[in-house]
Design a protein around this motif. Structure first.
Motif, short mmCIF file in Angstrom:
data_model
loop_
_atom_site.label_atom_id
_atom_site.label_comp_id
_atom_site.label_asym_id
_atom_site.label_seq_id
_atom_site.Cartn_x
_atom_site.Cartn_y
_atom_site.Cartn_z
N THR A 108 0.79 -1.23 0.00
CA THR A 108 0.00 0.00 0.00
C THR A 108 0.83 1.28 0.00
N LEU A 110 2.19 3.40 -1.91
CA LEU A 110 2.27 3.78 -3.32
C LEU A 110 3.32 4.85 -3.58
N LEU A 140 -4.89 3.79 -11.13
CA LEU A 140 -3.63 3.49 -10.44
C LEU A 140 -2.58 4.56 -10.72
N SER A 143 -2.76 7.62 -8.65
CA SER A 143 -2.35 7.49 -7.25
C SER A 143 -0.84 7.30 -7.09
N THR A 144 -0.10 7.34 -8.20
CA THR A 144 1.36 7.21 -8.15
C THR A 144 2.00 8.33 -8.97
#
Length: 178
Positions: A108, A110, A140, A143-144
């Motif tokens: 988690t 990230l 995804l 979130s990165t």
């Protein structure tokens, strides 16, 4: 060209290439990934466990998992959960698509992901990506934001222009076979 038309065109191009040829074409692409300074410096890299029609990553993952923390996505409803690849014995067939997924605990952190190798249906020279249409990677990638994003594709997946939506996140680079 609409996304649907482009997906159909690329699907036909992929089907015209035998699997053994896709394996052969994948090797120089994945060697380019290895040569990137971002890969060489990264400790934590998110890859994907390739399906038959994608740039093949299985050998690459098995070559590097003892040296780097390699994460693979696992489909959970409409989201991708990340788990560390710890060797062939950690894999199981995913429930939604039958893609191999690691079975360990969810990763988690990230913000620790330094590089992401991303598959796609099509890419363009402006590093835009079009996926399969479910938005897994779009969510995804959002979130990165600090990870270096590398699209990998066969030459026939490169197009002049990918239809882009406001939520699409471009790659930092796209690598393909010559």
């Amino acid at each position: 060209m609409t996304k649907q038309e482009l997906r159909k065109r690329i699907r036909a191009a992929k089907q015209a290439v035998p699997f053994h040829e896709k394996e052969r074409l994948s090797e120089p692409i994945m060697r380019k990934v290895e040569q990137l300074p971002q890969f060489q410096q990264a400790e934590t890299v998110l890859l994907y466990w390739s399906m038959d029609d994608e740039v093949q990553t299985h050998d690459f993952v098995n070559r590097w998992y003892l040296t780097k923390r390699l994460l693979l996505p696992c489909v959970d409803g409409d989201e991708l959960r990340l788990r560390q690849y710890t060797g062939p014995a950690c894999m199981r067939s995913g429930e939604q698509f039958g893609i191999g997924e690691p079975t360990g605990p969810e990763f988690t952190a990230l913000d620790k992901v330094e590089m992401i190798v991303v598959p796609g249906v099509a890419f363009d020279r402006q590093n835009n990506r079009m996926g399969r249409g479910r938005g897994f990677y779009d969510r995804l990638l959002k979130s990165t934001p600090n990870a270096f994003k590398v699209g990998v594709a066969f030459h026939f997946q490169m197009v002049d222009q990918v239809p882009v939506e406001p939520f699409d996140i471009p790659m930092n680079t796209v690598l393909t076979n010559p």
